[in-house]
Design an enzyme around this catalytic site. Structure first.
Site, PDB file in Angstrom:
ATOM      1  N   GLY A   2     -10.585  -3.671   2.358  1.00  0.00           N
ATOM      2  CA  GLY A   2     -11.052  -4.364   3.553  1.00  0.00           C
ATOM      3  C   GLY A   2     -12.351  -3.839   4.128  1.00  0.00           C
ATOM      4  N   HIS A  45       1.923  -0.095  -0.414  1.00  0.00           N
ATOM      5  CA  HIS A  45       0.564  -0.440   0.019  1.00  0.00           C
ATOM      6  C   HIS A  45       0.067   0.585   1.028  1.00  0.00           C
ATOM      7  CE1 HIS A  45      -2.864  -2.576   1.665  1.00  0.00           C
ATOM      8  NE2 HIS A  45      -2.827  -3.338   0.593  1.00  0.00           N
ATOM      9  N   ASN A  71      -2.443 -10.831  -1.779  1.00  0.00           N
ATOM     10  CA  ASN A  71      -1.719 -10.254  -0.647  1.00  0.00           C
ATOM     11  C   ASN A  71      -2.308 -10.807   0.651  1.00  0.00           C
ATOM     12  OD1 ASN A  71      -0.360  -8.673   1.207  1.00  0.00           O
ATOM     13  ND2 ASN A  71      -1.466  -6.785   0.710  1.00  0.00           N
ATOM     14  N   SER A 127     -11.340  -4.797  -1.923  1.00  0.00           N
ATOM     15  CA  SER A 127     -12.514  -5.663  -1.728  1.00  0.00           C
ATOM     16  C   SER A 127     -12.920  -6.400  -3.005  1.00  0.00           C
ATOM     17  CB  SER A 127     -13.688  -4.847  -1.167  1.00  0.00           C
ATOM     18  OG  SER A 127     -13.378  -4.321   0.108  1.00  0.00           O
ATOM     19  N   GLU A 134      -5.490   1.008  -5.750  1.00  0.00           N
ATOM     20  CA  GLU A 134      -6.300   0.537  -4.627  1.00  0.00           C
ATOM     21  C   GLU A 134      -6.863   1.743  -3.879  1.00  0.00           C
ATOM     22  OE1 GLU A 134      -5.082  -3.623  -3.045  1.00  0.00           O
ATOM     23  OE2 GLU A 134      -3.557  -2.204  -2.420  1.00  0.00           O
ATOM     24  N   LYS A 167      -1.278 -10.349   3.600  1.00  0.00           N
ATOM     25  CA  LYS A 167      -1.089  -9.403   4.709  1.00  0.00           C
ATOM     26  C   LYS A 167      -0.520 -10.159   5.925  1.00  0.00           C
ATOM     27  CE  LYS A 167      -4.565  -6.457   2.694  1.00  0.00           C
ATOM     28  NZ  LYS A 167      -5.607  -5.429   2.888  1.00  0.00           N
ATOM     29  N   GLU A 223      -1.614   0.447   3.651  1.00  0.00           N
ATOM     30  CA  GLU A 223      -1.446   0.135   5.069  1.00  0.00           C
ATOM     31  C   GLU A 223      -0.057   0.548   5.556  1.00  0.00           C
ATOM     32  OE1 GLU A 223      -4.729  -3.355   4.615  1.00  0.00           O
ATOM     33  OE2 GLU A 223      -2.611  -3.914   4.685  1.00  0.00           O
TER      34      GLU A 223
END
Length: 247
Positions: free
Chosen positions: A170, A94, A10, A210, A164, A12, A96
Site C-alpha cells: 500500500g 497478512h 485481497n 503494490s 509480501e 481488505k 496488517e
C-alpha cells in the site's frame, strides 16, 4: 509439471454490495488467461454475495479464519462455516493482522492448520518490515514465519505462500524484480531443506506489495514468482491485466 500461475485479490476492508458486484461483473465478463488460477477475498460480509455471483472457475477466499472449529468466539469465523458457504480458500498471516491485531507466528500457524484440517486451501502471507530488511534480516524473518507453520503441518499441497514485504504494501514502493526473485528463491530453498523437494517444486510462491498492471509482467517472468496477491489494484479494472500477466 509447471506450477499453475495464481492471482489473488485481497479487497481488505473496502467496498459495498454494489462495488463488489461491479468487480465481479467485470471479472465474469473479462477474457481471463485460462492457465491462471484466480481467487478473490472480499470482506466477510460479502463472501456469499461473491460466491453466488462469480462464474465457475473463480474461487473465493476469506481474509481471516479462527483456529478453533466452533464455540464461544465472538466475531470469529471457522473453517467449517467457510466451507459450508462455498468458500474454498482463506488468507492467514497478512501483515496488517500481524501488526495491527498483534497476531503472532504461532497463532497464525494454528489458524493455518485449522483451515487445512477443515478442508480449505490457504494463502499464507509472510514478509519483513523495512527495518528488518535494512538490518539484512529478510530471510531470517520469513523463514521464522514459515517454520512456525511447518511445526504444525507437513502437508503443503494446499498452501500458497505469499511473500509480501511489509514496506511495499500500500505504499507504492515495490521490491525490484531482483529483490523479489532473490527472496522467492530462498523460500523455495527453505521448502526443499525443511519440508521436501516435492514441496519446493510444487508450492506456489507469489508476490504481493503494490502490484499493478505496470509492474506485473516483469515480475511474472521471474523463475520463482508464481503469481501475485493484489491489494488495491484488485478493486480496479486493471486487476484483469494482472491476471493476464503471463498471457
Amino acid at each position: 509439471m509447471p506450477r499453475q500461475f495464481f492471482v489473488g485479490g485481497n479487497f481488505k476492508m473496502n467496498g459495498t454490495i454494489k462495488s463488489t458486484q461491479d468487480i465481479i461483473k467485470n471479472l465474469n465478463d473479462a477474457k481471463l488467461d485460462p492457465k491462471t488460477e484466480v481467487v478473490i477475498a472480499p470482506p466477510a460480509i460479502y463472501l456469499l454475495t461473491a460466491r453466488e455471483a462469480l462464474r465457475k472457475g473463480i474461487e473465493v477466499a476469506a481474509q481471516n479464519v479462527f483456529d478453533k472449529p466452533n464455540g464461544a468466539f465472538t466475531g470469529e469465523i471457522s473453517a467449517e462455516q467457510l466451507k459450508d458457504s462455498g468458500v474454498t480458500w482463506t488468507l492467514t498471516g497478512h501483515s496488517e493482522r500481524r501488526v495491527i491485531l498483534a497476531e503472532g507466528d504461532e497463532f497464525i500457524a494454528r489458524k493455518t492448520k485449522a483451515a487445512l484440517d477443515g478442508g480449505l486451501s490457504v494463502i499464507l502471507c509472510i514478509g519483513e518490515t523495512l527495518e528488518q530488511r535494512e538490518d539484512n534480516k529478510t530471510i531470517e524473518i520469513v523463514t521464522k514465519q514459515l517454520k512456525a507453520v511447518a511445526e504444525q503441518t507437513k502437508d503443503w499441497s494446499k498452501v500458497v505462500v505469499a511473500y509480501e514485504p511489509v514496506w511495499a504494501i500500500g505504499t507504492g514502493k515495490v521490491a525490484s524484480t531482483e529483490q523479489a526473485q532473490e527472496v522467492h528463491a530462498e523460500i523455495r530453498k527453505w521448502l526443499a531443506s525443511t519440508i521436501s523437494k516435492e514441496a519446493s517444486d510444487n508450492t506456489r510462491v507469489i508476490y504481493g506489495g503494490s502490484v499493478s498492471e505496470k509492474n506485473c509482467r516483469d515480475l511474472a517472468q521471474q523463475a520463482d514468482i508464481d503469481g501475485f496477491l493484489v491489494g488495491g489494484a484488485s478493486l480496479k479494472p486493471a486487476f484483469v491485466d494482472i491476471i493476464n500477466a503471463r498471457a
